[in-house]
Design a protein around this motif. Structure first.
Motif, short mmCIF file in Angstrom:
data_model
loop_
_atom_site.label_atom_id
_atom_site.label_comp_id
_atom_site.label_asym_id
_atom_site.label_seq_id
_atom_site.Cartn_x
_atom_site.Cartn_y
_atom_site.Cartn_z
N UNK A 45 0.81 -1.23 0.00
CA UNK A 45 0.00 0.00 0.00
C UNK A 45 0.83 1.26 0.00
N UNK A 50 7.71 1.59 -5.54
CA UNK A 50 6.48 1.42 -6.32
C UNK A 50 5.54 0.53 -5.54
N UNK A 51 4.28 0.93 -5.38
CA UNK A 51 3.34 0.00 -4.73
C UNK A 51 2.92 -1.10 -5.72
N UNK A 52 2.89 -2.33 -5.26
CA UNK A 52 2.39 -3.45 -6.06
C UNK A 52 1.36 -4.18 -5.21
N UNK A 53 0.09 -4.04 -5.56
CA UNK A 53 -0.98 -4.57 -4.72
C UNK A 53 -1.05 -6.09 -4.73
N UNK A 54 -0.87 -6.67 -5.90
CA UNK A 54 -1.05 -8.10 -6.04
C UNK A 54 0.23 -8.81 -5.61
N UNK A 65 1.22 -11.87 -5.84
CA UNK A 65 1.80 -12.79 -6.83
C UNK A 65 2.64 -12.01 -7.85
N UNK A 66 2.17 -10.81 -8.22
CA UNK A 66 2.92 -9.97 -9.16
C UNK A 66 4.23 -9.51 -8.52
N UNK A 122 6.68 -12.31 -8.52
CA UNK A 122 7.23 -12.52 -9.86
C UNK A 122 8.28 -11.46 -10.19
N UNK A 123 8.00 -10.21 -9.81
CA UNK A 123 8.95 -9.13 -10.11
C UNK A 123 10.24 -9.30 -9.31
N UNK A 158 11.45 -12.31 -8.38
CA UNK A 158 12.13 -13.45 -8.98
C UNK A 158 12.78 -13.07 -10.31
N UNK A 159 12.14 -12.16 -11.04
CA UNK A 159 12.69 -11.79 -12.34
C UNK A 159 13.78 -10.73 -12.21
N UNK A 160 14.01 -10.26 -10.99
CA UNK A 160 15.09 -9.30 -10.79
C UNK A 160 14.68 -7.86 -11.03
N UNK A 161 13.39 -7.59 -11.23
CA UNK A 161 12.97 -6.21 -11.44
C UNK A 161 12.84 -5.44 -10.14
N UNK A 162 12.70 -6.15 -9.03
CA UNK A 162 12.64 -5.50 -7.72
C UNK A 162 13.72 -6.10 -6.82
#
Lengths: 325, 517
Positions: free
Chosen positions: B27, B217-221, B223-224, B227-228, B230-234
């Protein structure tokens, strides 16, 4: 025609008023915004002061009238969550949703019509059968699942595409666009497929069944007998006559693409109005919810109006009928 | 294109050892105004930007911040703070006593969401440019503890920008802009989308890691977010869903870091209700302490922790966790004993149990719905007949305040990190005038605790104060005012090699982070 449009616009206003009324009467069941606006150490005085300042103590009719009075001037109030004008927030978020909806819509239409025609012409071919079977996935899998699967495959495993967000955007002052940067374009791919997949398969199946119907007609046989090329027969004569139901469905689905981008936007953290709405519901941000619902209903009403006008344009029979009635 | 170029230029300009951190939580803070939102997401971000007179260290102990020292005045008339000299705001203004007085007036104004911190403050005086005195109506031993999140604003900056008072309902310049003295400056703020923080070169302290730029950056979901990560974006996400933690731990390149939050999850009873809202029972069986004890013995907390919380949480014995100020050592954890529960119910006259409502949130606490489902089944096993209902938190508090509940789930994080905090809000008899018991939905009332409360609040002598807290906590346990369940865990996911400090208030303190280059 003009009288028809005026009548439709008048009807639309009544629809909008009704939507507003229903929405407003439902906000009471969404929860109390004060609970989110003030921290746990608040006092009764704080609650009362804020309630008064936000006009939440006024009767329902007064609140609704105030909302309508402001809304006609384009003022949707101040967001409870962001303490900023709602119109400004929606203007910021709308480009993201509209670009996503545009790409999904174009994708759904081109691929959907193309595959529809293909599977109709090659009715018994193995490729057409495979496409038909695979298209069942698009119709039956829920959007969020498709989104998560795509993220997992292309974002986490292959790492070709970003997992969330809109990438870098270029600010044109009145519009932010992701079309001009590579990360922006890459970010569009997965959400637009997710959002457009259902419409794509729907259009494809619709075009296919309409085409099959039309291809059986006598004038198609006659056209073939005249020795016209297959291309001309299939696309000029057959396809054009399948377009009436396709336009109806596409029109309604275009509304659906924008309105139901909510799920796709949530899965991909896409910064559009759908995500804004979900946040507003969780936070009981009534001004944002009200503005969003009004805008969506305005949009649906306009799309329906446009679709009706398009009918008349595509199908000459309706023009003649219209003159008689 | 423009943004990419700027980012590239910045990357070139960064000094050696500099690193960028990209992090996400569920949030977004509602505001950047430290007086317009008294909530964890707001303070978690702002603690990197603004500073108070005192601050909490890695173990939640108070330490000097913008004040170098503080001491009681006389026999508890108030507190005197000596201010740090040579501190400047991000905008270049000097920090002086004038700013403290201004921040007090702003933070204690009726328009502010932080006014309750200053409830007992009578007046504030600047003795000189670097000495400020707070006079309280009663002696207040925990005043410094209660103002750890009170942040200093520059008087001139706020007044020039028409932000002399916070505005929760309209917003103002301070909603989107900041000017603190802290280690990071906000350089970009897009509410709900992105907030960029950049290290402040002129910060007075040197306890800072290698993060020079942090993008939030807020990410509500969730699972997303996973994923971010694991993919190295966060580089950091908070929280990680407990059920995913084990799977993430096994993935390459990411780590899961666990800690304990200060939040205690508990069950509440309808102490003051005449009748229950559910079931045909006349009267309120929960008025009998044996029934409340039966409920406590019916719940197998270790099993909940093992299955629902996957071993991440700790059982609670009282309304605060161990290590916090005022914790009572003499209270044993509740025991699971279904036979005893049945026996207690029989003694109380309910051998066949009775029906009642059990209300829970489904989006407020970690796995709250699953915990309640388990509790529902456990209560049914001893013959009780709970009618379980879960709802989003947006409706939950309204339901509880409308007395539309029997048993209910509640989580509490003590703002002052002191045992007095939950007593004041959850246990003292509700009273609008004294502002006590404002979250005591069940209306628990005990004359001795009400008598102890003002004494606890004004006792300067630490052992005496602890003895009174022990007594109050003892009464609460004996009376089974609540059933303390467990202390909520903190589960963060980070890119491998990212070093963080997890404080029990769950604030993301950027200056304690190190990111591998």
């Amino acid at each position: 025609m003009l009288a028809y449009i005026i009548r439709r616009v008048f009807q639309s206003v009544i629809v909008l008023l009704a939507v507003g009324l229903v929405a407003f009467s439902m906000f009471r069941f969404v929860g109390d915004p004060i609970e989110n606006l003030l921290g746990q150490e608040r006092t009764v005085q704080d609650v009362e002061r804020l309630r008064e300042a936000l006009g939440l103590n006024d009767p329902f009719a007064v609140q609704y009238a105030r909302f309508l009075g402001r809304a006609v001037t384009g003022d949707f109030g101040i967001s409870y969550r962001q303490s900023r004008p709602v119109s400004q927030i929606i203007a910021e978020r709308a480009p993201a949703t509209l670009e996503l909806a545009f790409v999904s819509g174009v994708l759904a239409l081109t691929v959907g019509i193309g595959l529809g025609v293909f599977t109709a012409i090659r009715r018994d071919g193995w490729a057409a059968n495979i496409i038909m079977s695979v298209s069942l996935i698009g119709v039956s899998l829920p959007t969020f699942l498709i989104g998560i699967l795509l993220i997992y495959l292309f974002g986490v495993q292959l790492r070709w595409l970003p997992t969330f967000g809109r990438g870098d955007v270029v600010d044109l002052g009145w519009w932010t666009t992701g079309f001009l940067t590579s990360s922006g374009l890459k970010s569009l791919i997965l959400p637009s497929i997710t959002l457009g997949l259902f419409q794509m398969t729907l259009i494809m199946r619709l075009v296919r069944s309409e085409m099959l119907e039309v291809l059986r007609q006598d004038y198609i046989r006659f056209a073939r007998a005249r020795g016209l090329s297959a291309k001309s027969v299939n696309f000029r004569h057959a396809l054009k006559n399948t377009m009436v139901p396709v336009i109806t469905v596409t029109g309604l689905q275009l509304g659906a693409i924008i309105a139901f981008a909510i799920i796709t936007e949530t899965v991909f953290q896409w910064p559009g109005v759908g995500l804004l709405f979900i946040n507003a519901v969780q936070f009981v941000d009534i001004p944002v919810m009200a503005a969003y619902l009004m805008l969506i209903s305005v949009m649906f009403v306009m799309i329906n109006l446009l679709v009706d006008i398009l009918y008349v344009w595509v199908d000459p029979r309706l023009r003649i009928d219209g003159r008689h009635t | 294109m423009k943004t990419i170029l700027t980012a590239a230029l910045l990357a070139v300009a960064l000094p050696a050892g500099a690193a960028e951190l990209r992090f996400a939580t569920t949030s977004d803070p509602t505001t950047l105004d430290p007086n317009a939102g008294n909530s964890a997401p707001v303070f978690s971000l702002l603690i990197n930007v603004y500073e108070g007179l005192v601050r909490r260290d890695r173990d939640m102990k108070l330490e000097p911040s913008l004040a170098t020292a503080w001491e009681p005045i006389g026999a508890g008339e108030g507190w005197r703070f000596t201010l740090r000299e040579g501190v400047t705001f991000h905008g270049g203004q000097d920090f002086t006593a004038e700013d403290v007085i201004f921040s007090y007036e702003r933070g204690s104004a009726p328009e502010s969401d932080t006014s309750s911190w200053f409830a007992g403050v009578e007046r504030v005086e600047a003795v000189d440019d670097y000495t400020v005195e707070f006079y309280t109506t009663e002696p207040n031993p925990i005043f410094p503890d209660s103002i750890a999140n009170w942040m200093m604003l520059d008087k001139g900056w706020a007044e020039e920008n028409d932000a002399a008072l916070p505005s929760i309902e309209q917003g103002n310049f301070a909603t989107l802009n900041t000017n603190g003295t802290g280690p990071y400056m906000v350089t970009e703020r897009q509410p709900g989308l992105k907030t960029t923080l950049v290290a402040f070169d002129g910060w007075w302290d040197d306890d800072i890691g290698n993060v020079t730029e942090a993008v939030y950056q807020p990410v509500q979901n969730s699972a997303t977010a996973v994923a971010a990560l694991l993919s190295g974006e966060l580089d950091l996400i908070e929280p990680v869903p407990i059920q995913d933690a084990a799977r993430i731990e096994q993935s390459d390149g990411v780590d899961v870091i666990r800690g304990i939050e200060a939040r205690v999850i508990m069950l509440g009873f309808p102490h003051d209700a005449e009748n229950l809202i559910a079931g045909g029972e006349e009267g309120n069986p929960f008025k009998d302490v044996r029934v409340r004890q039966a409920v406590a013995h019916a719940i197998n907390i270790p099993a909940i922790l093992q299955t629902v919380m996957r071993g991440s949480a700790e059982q609670a014995t009282q309304l605060i966790g161990p290590g916090l100020r005022g914790y009572s050592e003499n209270i044993a954890p509740g025991t699971y004993d279904p036979d005893l529960a049945r026996q207690l119910l029989a003694e109380a006259g309910y051998p066949d149990g009775f029906a009642f409502s059990l209300k829970c949130t489904n989006d407020r606490y970690l796995n709250d719905e699953a915990v309640c489902t388990a509790i529902n089944a456990m209560l049914a096993q001893v013959g009780l007949k709970p009618l379980y209902e879960s709802m989003p938190v947006a409706n939950y508090w309204t339901t509880l305040r409308a007395e539309d509940h029997d048993m209910y789930l509640l989580g509490w994080s003590p703002g002052t990190f002191d045992a007095e905090h939950p007593l004041r809000f959850l246990v003292a008899t509700p009273n609008e005038e004294t502002k006590m018991g404002s979250w005591n939905f069940g209306g628990f009332s005990n004359a001795r605790i009400d008598e102890l409360m003002p004494m606890i609040q004004s006792e300067i002598d630490e052992p005496k104060r602890q003895a009174m807290l022990d007594e109050a906590n003892r009464i609460m346990a004996d009376e089974q005012a609540y059933v303390p369940l467990y202390i909520q865990p903190l589960v963060w996911g980070v890119k491998e090699g990212v070093e963080v400090v997890q404080r029990p208030d769950n604030f993301l303190v950027l200056r304690w982070m190190n990111v591998p280059e």
